[in-house]
Design an enzyme around this catalytic site. Structure first.
Site, PDB file in Angstrom:
ATOM      1  N   ASP A  49       0.705  -1.109   0.192  1.00 44.63           N
ATOM      2  CA  ASP A  49      -0.110   0.013  -0.034  1.00 44.63           C
ATOM      3  C   ASP A  49       0.831   1.338   0.103  1.00 44.63           C
ATOM      4  O   ASP A  49       1.784   1.415   0.900  1.00 44.63           O
ATOM      5  CB  ASP A  49      -0.816  -0.095   1.300  1.00 44.63           C
ATOM      6  CG  ASP A  49      -2.160   0.832   1.096  1.00 44.63           C
ATOM      7  OD1 ASP A  49      -2.145   1.559   0.147  1.00 44.63           O
ATOM      8  OD2 ASP A  49      -3.055   0.627   2.079  1.00 44.63           O
ATOM      9  N   ASP A  50       0.819   2.274  -0.952  1.00 46.21           N
ATOM     10  CA  ASP A  50       1.360   3.339  -1.115  1.00 46.21           C
ATOM     11  C   ASP A  50       2.992   3.095  -1.137  1.00 46.21           C
ATOM     12  O   ASP A  50       3.761   4.008  -0.628  1.00 46.21           O
ATOM     13  CB  ASP A  50       1.030   4.404   0.091  1.00 46.21           C
ATOM     14  CG  ASP A  50      -0.221   4.798   0.040  1.00 46.21           C
ATOM     15  OD1 ASP A  50      -1.149   4.334  -0.883  1.00 46.21           O
ATOM     16  OD2 ASP A  50      -0.772   5.637   0.754  1.00 46.21           O
ATOM     17  N   CYS A  89      -6.150   3.997  -3.716  1.00 45.17           N
ATOM     18  CA  CYS A  89      -6.324   2.675  -3.335  1.00 45.17           C
ATOM     19  C   CYS A  89      -7.413   1.708  -4.112  1.00 45.17           C
ATOM     20  O   CYS A  89      -7.450   0.674  -4.622  1.00 45.17           O
ATOM     21  CB  CYS A  89      -6.516   2.563  -1.614  1.00 45.17           C
ATOM     22  SG  CYS A  89      -4.993   3.577  -0.815  1.00 45.17           S
ATOM     23  N   HIS A 146     -11.092  -2.691   1.210  1.00 42.17           N
ATOM     24  CA  HIS A 146     -11.349  -1.534   0.834  1.00 42.17           C
ATOM     25  C   HIS A 146     -12.076  -1.497  -0.510  1.00 42.17           C
ATOM     26  O   HIS A 146     -12.178  -0.562  -1.334  1.00 42.17           O
ATOM     27  CB  HIS A 146      -9.841  -0.550   0.346  1.00 42.17           C
ATOM     28  CG  HIS A 146     -10.095   0.683   0.638  1.00 42.17           C
ATOM     29  ND1 HIS A 146      -9.060   1.570   0.179  1.00 42.17           N
ATOM     30  CD2 HIS A 146     -10.880   1.469   1.371  1.00 42.17           C
ATOM     31  CE1 HIS A 146      -9.520   2.926   0.443  1.00 42.17           C
ATOM     32  NE2 HIS A 146     -10.528   2.724   1.263  1.00 42.17           N
TER      33      HIS A 146
HETATM   34 CA    CA Z   1      -2.537   2.840  -1.561  1.00 40.86          CA
END
Ligand code: CA
Length: 473
Positions: A49-50, A89, A146
């Site tokens: 993530d990121d 995301c 998510h």
């Molecule tokens: Ca992300």
């Protein structure tokens, strides 16, 4: 017995049941091969993530060793032009799950801070897990979802047999921290107390899933929330990076190192179960590094999370399947996370020509990385994220942001610094036409989300700030 794969436990167990030696051989000749736990690969998709383009050793990172994640690229393929379909995301995950551009079904934005009950991967769409479960795979998701909070959007309703993780985003790494409503740690649908640092807990759960299902083809999605904010690490990992003076980069390094160790645990679980060579593994980040928020880096790319400049959408993208793909390959044609769905489905022996459902935008990458097919997998790649859009074809990329439309030659200008829009009008026109044709097939976003302000000036400002931080390190 000659065709028995190491780790093919069910087949071995079956032969034991019908009797060893000739009796087993006779039984194996009489029964259709489908009666055995077959030689189809296990499938493991790891999503960070990121994580920025430059945040792995194999991608050029110098101050944070990531040997375990790197090993996936070194034992398989590193895609140098690996993209995600959105710079944030949730939409990327919608594209990854379905193999389709998520704007086709309105999943264009993150849910924002107050997601309504309608937020979620539309029920009209088919996930990788739906298809693999139908084909007899055991399916599991560990980590960040998510893709909707309402019961009908839960992973257990979208093709996953097992789920451990949280339904939202931006989760704390420590359970004691208060969490927003809808973001509890769940096992299945039940909230649980989790005392372990979340990255370590996800490794534990992934390893348990692998041990449990090692004798039968499985599909596991392991979606870390590292290295997304909040910036939280354990002392064990912070101690490894005492020499990094910038506190945010030090914490990021600790979080990343914890994720790398977690990936190491998971790869070791595959080795212990003798299924390492016949497991198809992907590793990607869901979007580019935000840089300022988590001290991630996208060098040498411009832009960051939330932008359609390369830094927002080009990510670390690795693939391994030792049984089928030679080690140490670098693949330069553009590919996109939408390709993961069809690649996994085809690897499981499902005929992509007879899928049913809506047409996929992704393609099976296996023939390309094994040299059976030459040329680029995609004539064009497209992005639309609110007012921002982009299209890539070969070396060319057209970018529309709030401060105008520009054309870049990524072969000579990977950092998107030199606008060739006026110099190469015919190329710009061709890309604009291709984009408009694609754009006409999309629907309006189903929820508004909160798109990041995207201007090249803002990207350059952040890049300069990052450069200053780097010089101080
Ligand atoms: Ca992300």
């Amino acid at each position: 017995m000659a065709r028995l794969e190491s780790g093919d436990v069910s087949r071995r167990e079956f032969l034991k049941l019908v009797g060893a030696g000739s009796a087993g051989l006779i039984a194996s000749q009489l029964l259709p091969t489908d009666a055995f736990a077959d030689e189809r690969p296990n499938i493991l998709v790891i999503v960070a993530d990121d994580l920025g383009y430059a945040d792995l050793g194999i991608q050029g990172c110098k101050d944070v060793p990531t040997p375990n994640i790197d090993s996936i690229g070194r034992n398989g393929v590193r895609f140098t032009n690996g993209y995600v379909p959105c710079p944030v995301c949730s939409p990327t995950r919608a594209g990854l799950q379905t193999g389709r551009y998520q704007q086709r079904f309105g999943h264009e934005f993150n849910p924002g801070n107050n997601p309504g009950p309608n937020f979620g991967l539309p029920l009209t769409e088919i996930t990788i897990a739906n298809r693999l479960k139908k084909a007899g795979y055991a399916t599991g998701l560990v980590g960040k979802w998510h893709l909707g909070f309402a019961p009908e959007f839960h992973p257990l309703k979208r093709g996953y047999d097992e789920f451990f993780g949280f339904l939202g985003g931006a989760h704390s790494y420590f359970f004691k921290d208060p969490q927003p409503v809808n973001n509890a740690i769940l096992r299945g649908t039940e909230p649980v107390t989790e005392d372990t640092y979340l990255t370590d807990a996800f490794a534990r759960e992934a390893v348990a899933f692998i041990k449990k299902h090692a004798g039968h083809p499985f599909f596991l999605m392991l979606c870390f929330n590292a290295i997304h904010t909040p910036m939280q690490a354990t002392e064990k990992y912070l101690r490894r990076f005492r020499h990094i003076s910038d506190p945010k980069r030090q914490t990021m390094a600790a979080m990343l190192s914890a994720m790398d160790d977690a990936v190491g645990d998971v790869l070791n679980a595959l080795r212990s179960a003798n299924i390492y060579d016949n497991t198809l593994i992907f590793f990607i980040s869901d979007n580019g590094g935000p840089t300022a928020a988590n001290a991630s880096r996208n060098d040498p790319l411009s832009g960051y999370k939330g932008q359609v400049l390369e830094g927002g959408i080009r990510v670390p993208f690795l693939m391994q399947w030792r049984k089928r793909i030679p080690a140490g390959k670098t693949y330069d044609y553009p590919v996109i996370a939408l390709d993961i769905h069809p690649t996994c489905v085809a690897a499981a022996g499902i005929d992509l020509g007879r899928l049913g459902g809506k047409p996929l935008d992704g393609v099976d990458l296996l023939p390309y990385v094994t040299g059976k097919k030459n040329g680029p997998p995609h004539e064009h790649l497209f992005w639309r994220y609110g007012t921002q859009s982009a299209v890539r074809s070969g070396r060319w990329k057209l970018v529309r942001m709030q401060d105008g439309t520009r054309l870049f030659d990524l072969e000579t200008d990977i950092a998107e610094q030199r606008d060739l829009y006026k110099e190469r009008p015919s190329i710009a026109h061709e890309l604009e036409q291709a984009f408009e044709k694609w754009n006409s097939q999309l629907i309006q976003p189903l929820w508004s989300g909160r798109p990041a302000a995207g201007t090249a000036r803002a990207a350059n400002r952040v890049a300069r700030r990052q450069q200053r931080v780097r010089q101080r390190l």
